[in-house]
Write an enzyme that holds these catalytic residues in place. Structure first.
Site, PDB file in Angstrom:
ATOM      1  N   ARG A  57      41.560  57.125  32.729  1.00  0.00           N
ATOM      2  CA  ARG A  57      40.771  56.389  33.731  1.00  0.00           C
ATOM      3  C   ARG A  57      39.275  56.530  33.458  1.00  0.00           C
ATOM      4  O   ARG A  57      38.510  55.597  33.628  1.00  0.00           O
ATOM      5  CB  ARG A  57      41.123  56.855  35.155  1.00  0.00           C
ATOM      6  CG  ARG A  57      40.209  56.256  36.217  1.00  0.00           C
ATOM      7  CD  ARG A  57      40.766  56.260  37.639  1.00  0.00           C
ATOM      8  NE  ARG A  57      41.620  57.381  37.958  1.00  0.00           N
ATOM      9  CZ  ARG A  57      41.203  58.647  38.151  1.00  0.00           C
ATOM     10  NH1 ARG A  57      39.928  58.942  38.054  1.00  0.00           N
ATOM     11  NH2 ARG A  57      42.062  59.599  38.437  1.00  0.00           N
ATOM     12  N   TYR A 109      32.302  31.402  44.313  1.00  0.00           N
ATOM     13  CA  TYR A 109      33.721  31.619  44.105  1.00  0.00           C
ATOM     14  C   TYR A 109      34.359  32.016  45.440  1.00  0.00           C
ATOM     15  O   TYR A 109      33.842  32.886  46.146  1.00  0.00           O
ATOM     16  CB  TYR A 109      33.905  32.725  43.063  1.00  0.00           C
ATOM     17  CG  TYR A 109      35.349  33.056  42.818  1.00  0.00           C
ATOM     18  CD1 TYR A 109      36.203  32.124  42.245  1.00  0.00           C
ATOM     19  CD2 TYR A 109      35.862  34.292  43.172  1.00  0.00           C
ATOM     20  CE1 TYR A 109      37.533  32.426  42.041  1.00  0.00           C
ATOM     21  CE2 TYR A 109      37.193  34.596  42.957  1.00  0.00           C
ATOM     22  CZ  TYR A 109      38.029  33.658  42.389  1.00  0.00           C
ATOM     23  OH  TYR A 109      39.343  33.949  42.185  1.00  0.00           O
ATOM     24  N   ASP A 182      26.583  36.172  38.612  1.00  0.00           N
ATOM     25  CA  ASP A 182      27.963  35.920  38.205  1.00  0.00           C
ATOM     26  C   ASP A 182      27.899  34.836  37.129  1.00  0.00           C
ATOM     27  O   ASP A 182      27.606  33.676  37.412  1.00  0.00           O
ATOM     28  CB  ASP A 182      28.785  35.463  39.424  1.00  0.00           C
ATOM     29  CG  ASP A 182      30.258  35.213  39.083  1.00  0.00           C
ATOM     30  OD1 ASP A 182      30.565  34.973  37.903  1.00  0.00           O
ATOM     31  OD2 ASP A 182      31.085  35.233  40.016  1.00  0.00           O
ATOM     32  N   LYS A 207      38.444  34.288  32.849  1.00  0.00           N
ATOM     33  CA  LYS A 207      38.185  32.878  32.582  1.00  0.00           C
ATOM     34  C   LYS A 207      37.800  32.683  31.103  1.00  0.00           C
ATOM     35  O   LYS A 207      38.565  33.032  30.247  1.00  0.00           O
ATOM     36  CB  LYS A 207      37.123  32.364  33.554  1.00  0.00           C
ATOM     37  CG  LYS A 207      37.365  32.792  35.013  1.00  0.00           C
ATOM     38  CD  LYS A 207      38.667  32.248  35.603  1.00  0.00           C
ATOM     39  CE  LYS A 207      39.059  32.949  36.906  1.00  0.00           C
ATOM     40  NZ  LYS A 207      38.023  33.018  37.922  1.00  0.00           N
TER      41      LYS A 207
HETATM   42  C1  LIG Z   1      37.747  33.880  38.999  1.00  0.00           C
HETATM   43  C2  LIG Z   1      36.359  34.176  39.397  1.00  0.00           C
HETATM   44  C3  LIG Z   1      36.018  35.396  39.996  1.00  0.00           C
HETATM   45  C4  LIG Z   1      37.047  36.457  40.316  1.00  0.00           C
HETATM   46  O1  LIG Z   1      37.614  36.999  39.178  1.00  0.00           O
HETATM   47  P1  LIG Z   1      39.128  37.550  39.087  1.00  0.00           P
HETATM   48  O2  LIG Z   1      39.209  37.979  37.675  1.00  0.00           O
HETATM   49  O3  LIG Z   1      40.040  36.441  39.463  1.00  0.00           O
HETATM   50  O4  LIG Z   1      39.221  38.683  40.060  1.00  0.00           O
HETATM   51  C5  LIG Z   1      34.689  35.607  40.316  1.00  0.00           C
HETATM   52  N1  LIG Z   1      33.742  34.668  40.084  1.00  0.00           N
HETATM   53  C6  LIG Z   1      34.039  33.490  39.535  1.00  0.00           C
HETATM   54  C7  LIG Z   1      32.959  32.484  39.310  1.00  0.00           C
HETATM   55  C8  LIG Z   1      35.349  33.191  39.175  1.00  0.00           C
HETATM   56  O5  LIG Z   1      35.646  31.986  38.644  1.00  0.00           O
END
Ligand SMILES: *Cc1c(COP(=O)(O)O)cnc(C)c1O
Length: 393
Positions: A57, A109, A182, A207
């Site tokens: 971890r 998101y 983000d 993504k």
């Molecule tokens: C999918 C997404 C998240 C969250 O990520 P996960 O891996 O699904 O927890 C956060 N911000 C954006 C812009 C996203 O597309």
């Protein structure tokens, strides 16, 4: 896109993606492809002495390899990975304490919205949501206890673009406030927020960074050792770590990031232009189009746009339903950033957790469709959209 006034692609990006953190010499076997180390514990030469790893971890060789590569791609010093994008967000918010305040983009998101409203607020950290396309809104929202400004650019699903450099410059006048971006929609290939003054770049690696729709993972990239140490502590203390096998997969996927992003960029741009002249399309929300309201800002801080964008058609819910269920190449599904093309209806799917009133104010209507343009042949994708329009209208 550079010839249309966007930033030039970063020279050397593909080389970094293939070699940073991947030195064969760091493994006894001199393996060219970094091994998957599944061991949860590591032998110590003497009590409380270790050779860099103690317990899975707190550190894992496969994870470190990925983290090094992610940091290098971002032009940052440190990369820290988490069990998901939301796991990264949860950990970043844990840098704050009860009574602190966050200012956040209003169009973000859905899961980030839900986390801040339904979980973080209960823990005594309030968030003010506002439209980040006007910096005055951000300045007005800042309070004495504001400790974090959360930028998502471009936003989801409306593709609004926030000026990272201008926001950072303005916010820095109000004291010690962490700026988080983000960067999930663009990746370090198309936008590097640290270059514009952000403190932390946050990712859902799920993504584009992984790009194969087979891993859930998140990351944060930072330059400040102090922030890095706090996040390292939280990564271990909160236990939001990814699995070694998943780290291997994401690390492997980064090897083709440059190729994939360049293809997502051109294919989606071609499709956006095609949609813009379609008689049933009212508006195309794509930051690479001169018709986009923040086109000039997009040119200044990105080297083009990725494969995800939205459009509004002239029908209503019924037409959206027919359109989406008539698609044959695009798959009707949530998520984005994979090699396969996806289409979805944010009002009923990804953004259903956003309160109806807020959805309405933002313009997330039943005729707004979001596409994630994958890596199939662009002509097949256009043909597919064309036949779905014919079936729906
Ligand atoms: C999918 C997404 C998240 C969250 O990520 P996960 O891996 O699904 O927890 C956060 N911000 C954006 C812009 C996203 O597309």
């Amino acid at each position: 896109m550079a010839d249309q006034g966007f930033l030039k692609d970063k020279v050397g990006f593909a080389t970094i993606a293939i070699h940073a953190g991947q030195e064969p010499e760091k493994w006894k076997s001199a393996a060219v492809v970094p091994p998957i180390v599944t061991s949860t514990t590591f032998k110590q030469p003497a009590p409380a002495e270790h050779t860099g790893f103690e317990y899975g971890r707190s550190g894992n060789p496969s994870r470190n390899t990925l983290e090094e590569c992610l940091a290098a791609l971002e032009g940052g010093k440190y990369g820290i990975t988490f069990s998901s994008g939301l796991g990264a967000t949860t950990t970043l918010v844990a840098l704050l304490s009860k009574g602190d305040h966050i200012v956040c983009s209003d169009d973000i998101y859905g899961g980030t919205n839900r986390l801040l409203r339904n979980v973080v607020a209960r823990q005594g950290i309030e968030t003010t949501f506002t439209d980040f396309t006007n910096i005055k809104n951000i300045e007005n929202a800042i309070q004495e206890n504001t400790k974090m400004v959360w930028i998502e650019t471009p936003t989801n699903p409306l593709l609004k673009v926030a000026d990272i450099a201008a926001i950072t410059a303005a916010v820095k006048n109000y004291g010690n406030i962490l700026i988080v971006v983000d960067n999930t929609f663009l990746t370090s290939y198309l936008q590097r927020p640290l270059d514009f003054g952000a403190d932390i770049v946050m990712y859902s690696l799920t993504k584009y960074m992984n790009g194969h729709s087979d891993v859930i993972m998140g990351a944060a990239i930072v330059n400040e050792p102090e922030i890095e140490q706090k996040l390292r502590f939280l990564q271990n203390a909160m236990g939001v770590v990814p699995a070694p096998f998943d780290c291997y997969l994401v690390n492997r996927s980064l090897k083709t990031l440059a190729l994939r992003m360049a293809r997502h960029r051109t294919s989606a741009f071609t499709i956006a232009k095609w949609l813009e002249q379609h008689p049933k399309v009212v508006e195309v929300l794509h930051p690479g189009l001169p018709s986009h309201p923040q086109y000039e800002i997009a040119k200044k801080q990105t080297s083009g746009h990725s494969g995800v964008f939205s459009f509004k058609h002239s029908g209503g819910l019924e037409e959206s339903r027919k359109f989406l269920s008539s698609l044959k190449v695009f798959i009707l599904a949530e998520s984005l950033g994979g090699y396969e093309s996806l289409a979805e209806l944010p009002s009923l799917m990804t953004h259903a957790s956003v309160p109806a009133q807020q959805r309405l104010e933002l313009g997330i209507t039943d005729s707004l469709i979001r596409l994630s343009v994958g890596l199939e042949d662009t002509t097949d994708l256009i043909e597919d959209l064309d036949q779905a329009f014919k079936a729906a209208f």
